[in-house]
Design an enzyme around this catalytic site. Structure first.
Site, PDB file in Angstrom:
ATOM      1  N   ARG A  31      21.438   4.358  -6.342  1.00 41.83           N
ATOM      2  CA  ARG A  31      20.294   5.202  -6.710  1.00 41.83           C
ATOM      3  C   ARG A  31      20.595   6.676  -6.474  1.00 41.83           C
ATOM      4  NH1 ARG A  31      15.863   7.311  -3.562  1.00 41.83           N
ATOM      5  NH2 ARG A  31      16.905   6.402  -1.766  1.00 41.83           N
ATOM      6  N   SER A  46       0.831  -1.214   0.000  1.00 43.09           N
ATOM      7  CA  SER A  46       0.000   0.000   0.000  1.00 43.09           C
ATOM      8  C   SER A  46       0.861   1.258   0.000  1.00 43.09           C
ATOM      9  CB  SER A  46      -0.910  -0.008   1.228  1.00 43.09           C
ATOM     10  OG  SER A  46      -0.099  -0.017   2.400  1.00 43.09           O
ATOM     11  N   GLY A  47       2.100   1.163  -0.519  1.00 46.73           N
ATOM     12  CA  GLY A  47       2.930   2.359  -0.665  1.00 46.73           C
ATOM     13  C   GLY A  47       2.607   3.044  -1.980  1.00 46.73           C
ATOM     14  N   GLU A  71      19.599  18.151  -4.149  1.00 44.92           N
ATOM     15  CA  GLU A  71      20.104  17.031  -3.331  1.00 44.92           C
ATOM     16  C   GLU A  71      21.406  16.506  -3.911  1.00 44.92           C
ATOM     17  OE1 GLU A  71      16.954  14.172  -2.959  1.00 44.92           O
ATOM     18  OE2 GLU A  71      15.920  15.358  -1.436  1.00 44.92           O
ATOM     19  N   HIS A  92      19.335   2.050   3.846  1.00 46.77           N
ATOM     20  CA  HIS A  92      18.250   2.955   3.456  1.00 46.77           C
ATOM     21  C   HIS A  92      17.434   2.443   2.285  1.00 46.77           C
ATOM     22  CE1 HIS A  92      16.267   6.797   2.992  1.00 46.77           C
ATOM     23  NE2 HIS A  92      16.751   6.971   1.791  1.00 46.77           N
ATOM     24  N   ASP A 148       9.974  -9.090   2.484  1.00 47.54           N
ATOM     25  CA  ASP A 148       9.091 -10.236   2.205  1.00 47.54           C
ATOM     26  C   ASP A 148       8.953 -10.511   0.707  1.00 47.54           C
ATOM     27  OD1 ASP A 148       8.819  -9.833   4.885  1.00 47.54           O
ATOM     28  OD2 ASP A 148       6.636  -9.683   4.899  1.00 47.54           O
ATOM     29  N   GLU A 190      10.204  -0.351  -4.855  1.00 44.33           N
ATOM     30  CA  GLU A 190      11.535  -0.705  -4.342  1.00 44.33           C
ATOM     31  C   GLU A 190      11.876  -2.181  -4.507  1.00 44.33           C
ATOM     32  OE1 GLU A 190      12.507   1.244  -0.707  1.00 44.33           O
ATOM     33  OE2 GLU A 190      14.261  -0.021  -0.345  1.00 44.33           O
ATOM     34  N   GLY A 220      12.804  14.029   1.344  1.00 45.11           N
ATOM     35  CA  GLY A 220      13.339  14.930   0.319  1.00 45.11           C
ATOM     36  C   GLY A 220      12.356  15.251  -0.786  1.00 45.11           C
ATOM     37  N   HIS A 222      22.275   5.529   3.777  1.00 49.97           N
ATOM     38  CA  HIS A 222      22.071   6.982   3.813  1.00 49.97           C
ATOM     39  C   HIS A 222      23.060   7.548   4.830  1.00 49.97           C
ATOM     40  CE1 HIS A 222      20.237  10.910   4.091  1.00 49.97           C
ATOM     41  NE2 HIS A 222      19.385  10.592   3.144  1.00 49.97           N
ATOM     42  N   ARG A 266      25.402  10.014  -2.159  1.00 54.60           N
ATOM     43  CA  ARG A 266      25.345   9.500  -0.782  1.00 54.60           C
ATOM     44  C   ARG A 266      26.275   8.306  -0.541  1.00 54.60           C
ATOM     45  NH1 ARG A 266      19.078   8.033  -0.733  1.00 54.60           N
ATOM     46  NH2 ARG A 266      19.089  10.274  -0.961  1.00 54.60           N
ATOM     47  N   ALA A 286       3.848   2.724  -4.885  1.00 57.60           N
ATOM     48  CA  ALA A 286       3.778   1.854  -6.063  1.00 57.60           C
ATOM     49  C   ALA A 286       2.424   1.153  -6.125  1.00 57.60           C
ATOM     50  CB  ALA A 286       4.916   0.828  -6.012  1.00 57.60           C
ATOM     51  N   LYS A 345       0.556  -5.197   5.088  1.00 55.57           N
ATOM     52  CA  LYS A 345       0.964  -6.106   6.162  1.00 55.57           C
ATOM     53  C   LYS A 345       0.426  -5.641   7.522  1.00 55.57           C
ATOM     54  CE  LYS A 345       5.555  -7.538   7.508  1.00 55.57           C
ATOM     55  NZ  LYS A 345       6.880  -7.735   6.912  1.00 55.57           N
TER      56      LYS A 345
HETATM   57  P1  FAD Z   1       6.554   0.921   0.461  1.00 55.01           P
HETATM   58  O1  FAD Z   1       6.105   2.307   0.477  1.00 55.01           O
HETATM   59  O2  FAD Z   1       7.576   0.525   1.453  1.00 55.01           O
HETATM   60  O3  FAD Z   1       5.273  -0.010   0.686  1.00 55.01           O
HETATM   61  C1  FAD Z   1       5.435  -1.388   0.928  1.00 55.01           C
HETATM   62  C2  FAD Z   1       4.081  -1.995   1.220  1.00 55.01           C
HETATM   63  O4  FAD Z   1       4.180  -3.415   1.139  1.00 55.01           O
HETATM   64  C3  FAD Z   1       3.534  -1.701   2.612  1.00 55.01           C
HETATM   65  O5  FAD Z   1       2.171  -1.407   2.485  1.00 55.01           O
HETATM   66  C4  FAD Z   1       3.686  -3.020   3.358  1.00 55.01           C
HETATM   67  O6  FAD Z   1       2.697  -3.239   4.331  1.00 55.01           O
HETATM   68  C5  FAD Z   1       3.486  -4.003   2.213  1.00 55.01           C
HETATM   69  N1  FAD Z   1       4.052  -5.327   2.487  1.00 55.01           N
HETATM   70  C6  FAD Z   1       5.353  -5.664   2.669  1.00 55.01           C
HETATM   71  N2  FAD Z   1       5.452  -6.987   2.922  1.00 55.01           N
HETATM   72  C7  FAD Z   1       4.185  -7.483   2.884  1.00 55.01           C
HETATM   73  C8  FAD Z   1       3.630  -8.770   3.089  1.00 55.01           C
HETATM   74  N3  FAD Z   1       4.379  -9.844   3.368  1.00 55.01           N
HETATM   75  N4  FAD Z   1       2.298  -8.899   3.017  1.00 55.01           N
HETATM   76  C9  FAD Z   1       1.487  -7.836   2.767  1.00 55.01           C
HETATM   77  N5  FAD Z   1       1.960  -6.597   2.551  1.00 55.01           N
HETATM   78  C10 FAD Z   1       3.294  -6.433   2.603  1.00 55.01           C
HETATM   79  N6  FAD Z   1      12.746   8.056  -2.057  1.00 55.01           N
HETATM   80  C11 FAD Z   1      12.640   9.169  -2.830  1.00 55.01           C
HETATM   81  O7  FAD Z   1      12.529   9.069  -4.054  1.00 55.01           O
HETATM   82  N7  FAD Z   1      12.652  10.395  -2.245  1.00 55.01           N
HETATM   83  C12 FAD Z   1      12.766  10.578  -0.896  1.00 55.01           C
HETATM   84  O8  FAD Z   1      12.752  11.699  -0.423  1.00 55.01           O
HETATM   85  C13 FAD Z   1      12.900   9.430  -0.084  1.00 55.01           C
HETATM   86  N8  FAD Z   1      13.073   9.548   1.255  1.00 55.01           N
HETATM   87  C14 FAD Z   1      13.087   8.424   2.028  1.00 55.01           C
HETATM   88  C15 FAD Z   1      13.151   8.546   3.415  1.00 55.01           C
HETATM   89  C16 FAD Z   1      13.095   7.423   4.226  1.00 55.01           C
HETATM   90  C17 FAD Z   1      13.174   7.557   5.728  1.00 55.01           C
HETATM   91  C18 FAD Z   1      12.995   6.146   3.634  1.00 55.01           C
HETATM   92  C19 FAD Z   1      12.929   4.914   4.475  1.00 55.01           C
HETATM   93  C20 FAD Z   1      12.957   6.014   2.242  1.00 55.01           C
HETATM   94  C21 FAD Z   1      13.002   7.144   1.439  1.00 55.01           C
HETATM   95  N9  FAD Z   1      12.943   7.037   0.048  1.00 55.01           N
HETATM   96  C22 FAD Z   1      12.857   8.166  -0.717  1.00 55.01           C
HETATM   97  C23 FAD Z   1      12.750   5.739  -0.596  1.00 55.01           C
HETATM   98  C24 FAD Z   1      11.249   5.562  -0.909  1.00 55.01           C
HETATM   99  O9  FAD Z   1      10.493   6.065   0.163  1.00 55.01           O
HETATM  100  C25 FAD Z   1      10.876   4.117  -1.124  1.00 55.01           C
HETATM  101  O10 FAD Z   1      11.755   3.518  -2.026  1.00 55.01           O
HETATM  102  C26 FAD Z   1       9.462   4.022  -1.688  1.00 55.01           C
HETATM  103  O11 FAD Z   1       8.567   4.702  -0.849  1.00 55.01           O
HETATM  104  C27 FAD Z   1       9.044   2.581  -1.820  1.00 55.01           C
HETATM  105  O12 FAD Z   1       7.692   2.553  -2.176  1.00 55.01           O
HETATM  106  P2  FAD Z   1       6.999   1.167  -2.400  1.00 55.01           P
HETATM  107  O13 FAD Z   1       5.570   1.470  -2.770  1.00 55.01           O
HETATM  108  O14 FAD Z   1       7.792   0.328  -3.308  1.00 55.01           O
HETATM  109  O15 FAD Z   1       7.067   0.444  -0.966  1.00 55.01           O
HETATM  110  C1  SIN Z   2      16.408  12.135   1.780  1.00 52.93           C
HETATM  111  O1  SIN Z   2      15.460  12.891   1.951  1.00 52.93           O
HETATM  112  O2  SIN Z   2      17.576  12.392   2.082  1.00 52.93           O
HETATM  113  C2  SIN Z   2      16.141  10.837   1.160  1.00 52.93           C
HETATM  114  C3  SIN Z   2      16.010  11.010  -0.273  1.00 52.93           C
HETATM  115  C4  SIN Z   2      16.017   9.666  -0.923  1.00 52.93           C
HETATM  116  O3  SIN Z   2      16.194   8.649  -0.261  1.00 52.93           O
HETATM  117  O4  SIN Z   2      15.867   9.656  -2.142  1.00 52.93           O
END
Ligand code: FAD
Ligand code: SIN
Length: 517
Positions: free
Chosen positions: A379, A10-11, A115, A344, A214, A368, A48, A235, A283, A13, A35
């Site tokens: 990255r 639910s991120g 950045e 990170h 996972d 991710e 960021g 990071h 970074r 993506a 999850k």
């Molecule tokens: P996520 O947003 O992590 O969502 C994963 C989902 O999968 C969640 O809903 C979780 O519950 C679900 N899930 C996982 N395992 C299971 C399972 N077994 N069963 C059911 N559900 C499951 N990137 C940038 O481009 N810019 C930024 O400024 C930036 N800042 C960041 C700051 C921090 C502190 C962090 C940690 C990361 C940052 N990133 C940034 C990276 C970026 O946030 C992530 O790469 C991105 O949000 C990933 O999105 P996603 O939808 O792939 O996964």
């Molecule tokens: C940050 O805000 O420094 C994180 C940015 C990123 O992970 O892309």
């Protein structure tokens, strides 16, 4: 249970895909899993922002492309880089149309941040809480779409795979519901992993607990092709905590773009000794320099200095960080902020095509958890939210073009009650042990140490599978099983790269993260 399209995550993506697919083809039955609660994910912690060329007068696609390629150190797929970066403005405008508020100036032009690794200011952001704003708007929109079935607190365990004429097909997943302690099958016409990263493999990480890898583990167990798992990105500026917590607070890279200095305990801006860009190097370079400097000076942290900056301007641009630091007793106009590099972002993952197809039929991966070729070995900051948006768009079009075929599939399901014979504290101890070993190995140059850990983790994995066969399951059990699997993938890829690509210093077996010694 049966669904046409199953999205795990639910991120940014997963939700972006669900919304887009629903708009393109309202007849498709979509089920989206998280999850824990749907808001908890890496996305909500992003600070960021999103990298995009929004002003062609001050920036260009070529410049963003070159920065991305340079950061990826020769391992990016240049066609993918071109495709993602040229789609960026359109994807950002869609978010704005959905109601996401990005910071703008008095002329209502987007305010763009700078950045590390970017040669121009091009980061679209919402103060220092971009992810929070994104996740809030996306989730609100998802909950307005009654045709999309959201299942929270539902843990995907393993992919359901069948073999037909030598080809593997995914037809859904097995799920575990901690609340009812029940395992069942959720069959699907097509399945999309959007399950985020695996920072929790390390004791120092900016990732929340749900980032336990996972998706990587499920796909790899099912036999999907995996790529570049050794490229875990650290990071440089996570808040140092003498008592390790399960997630470190991130201090955004944008603060270095805003003028913050990195200093050692003697007040030297030592980063310039390692790279002429100083605080604005990418970074990996900054993390490596900090780790090296800490080793040379026998310390376990360095400092971020904001004392020379206007505190009101800092509070205006970085309210979330200033508030968090204040709540932890720091006065940014007087105190130095202790920092340490932390795991990170996983640059590698499930190898996918431009339409996010994995090597298993009817299994897609986005966000991710995937390895698209955009990031290569490293990255570029703020390129990951962008990648998730672009691939959610591409896969929505791809699935919509096959909608009738998917709707016509007729699966069915079953369920059973597992047992729980391992105690949670036993599992917790194993998890801490694994994370500590991985953190120590991240900066260790001995292949023998990695091979030893690999053997040790193999033993743990075998023991866990025996428990699983006997019907064991719990949330902690699943976490340990998947962390162990991810740790093995990372170590194996590192060791293999070291043995087969020794001429390429990037792939040296010295480390399994983006860190060149
Ligand atoms: P996520 O947003 O992590 O969502 C994963 C989902 O999968 C969640 O809903 C979780 O519950 C679900 N899930 C996982 N395992 C299971 C399972 N077994 N069963 C059911 N559900 C499951 N990137 C940038 O481009 N810019 C930024 O400024 C930036 N800042 C960041 C700051 C921090 C502190 C962090 C940690 C990361 C940052 N990133 C940034 C990276 C970026 O946030 C992530 O790469 C991105 O949000 C990933 O999105 P996603 O939808 O792939 O996964
Ligand atoms: C940050 O805000 O420094 C994180 C940015 C990123 O992970 O892309």
């Amino acid at each position: 249970m049966k669904t046409d399209v199953l999205i795990i995550g639910s991120g940014i993506a997963g939700i972006s895909l669900a919304l887009k697919l629903n708009a393109l083809h309202p007849n498709l039955k979509i089920t989206l899993l998280s999850k824990t609660n749907a808001f908890e994910c890496n996305t909500r912690y992003a600070q960021g922002g999103i990298a995009a060329v929004m002003n062609q007068l001050t920036d260009s696609f070529d410049s963003h492309i070159n920065d991305t390629l340079e950061c990826g150190k020769g391992l990016c797929d240049s066609e993918v880089v071109d495709m993602v970066i040229k789609q960026a403005p359109e994807r950002i405008n869609e978010l704005i149309a959905l109601g996401v508020q990005f910071d703008s100036n008095s002329r209502m032009d987007l305010e763009l941040g700078l950045e590390g690794g970017h040669s121009r200011a091009r980061i679209v952001h919402h103060k220092d809480k971009t992810g929070f704003e994104l996740e809030q708007v996306l989730l609100r929109e998802l909950k307005n779409r009654s045709q999309i079935n959201l299942l929270e607190n539902t843990l995907a365990l393993d992919l359901l795979i069948k073999n037909q004429a030598g080809t593997k097909y995914c037809y859904g997943i097995s799920i575990y519901k901690p609340e009812s302690h029940q395992i069942s099958e959720l069959q699907a016409g097509t399945t999309v992993l959007a399950s985020g990263g695996c920072g929790q493999v390390y004791i120092n990480t900016t990732n929340p607990l749900v980032a336990s890898g996972d998706g990587y583990a499920m796909a790899s167990r099912a036999g999907a092709d995996m790529k570049h798992m050794r490229f875990m990105q650290f990071h440089p500026t996570a808040l140092y905590q003498a008592n390790k917590q399960r997630m470190s607070f991130l201090i955004t890279e944008a603060l270095r773009g805003f003028g913050a200095h990195v200093e050692d305990l003697q007040g030297n801006r030592f980063l310039f000794d390692y790279d002429k860009r100083g605080e604005l190097a990418t970074r990996d370079v900054v993390s490596a320099a900090i780790m090296k400097h800490m080793a040379l000076s026998n310390t376990d942290h360095v400092y971020l200095n904001l004392r020379h900056l206007d505190p009101l301007a800092c509070e205006l641009h970085f309210p979330g960080i200033c508030l968090e630091l204040k709540s932890r007793g720091f006065d940014i106009s007087k105190d130095l902020i202790p920092i340490v590099p932390s795991a990170h972002y996983q640059c590698g993952g499930i190898a996918v095509s431009k339409n996010a197809e994995s090597s298993i039929k009817d299994l897609y991966a986005i966000g991710e958890v995937s390895c698209t070729g955009l990031h290569g070995a490293n990255r570029l900051a703020s390129n990951s939210l962008l990648e998730a948006l672009v691939y959610a768009h591409n896969v929505a079009l791809h699935i919509a073009s096959r909608a009738e075929e998917i709707i016509n599939r007729k699966p069915s399901g079953s369920f059973y009650q597992p047992v729980k014979s391992l105690t949670d504290s036993d599992i917790e101890n194993e998890i801490t042990k694994l994370k500590t070993i991985m953190m120590n190995l991240a900066f260790d140059d001995q292949t023998a140490d990695k091979s030893k850990a690999l053997e040790q983790f193999k033993g743990v994995a075998t023991r866990l599978e025996t428990f699983l066969v006997k019907g064991n399951c719990s949330e902690e059990f699943v976490t340990l099983r998947n962390l162990t699997h991810c740790a093995r993938l990372i170590l194996k890829d590192t060791i293999e790269a070291g043995l087969t690509h020794t001429s390429n210093n990037l792939s040296s077996n010295k480390t399994h993260l983006i860190y060149e010694s």
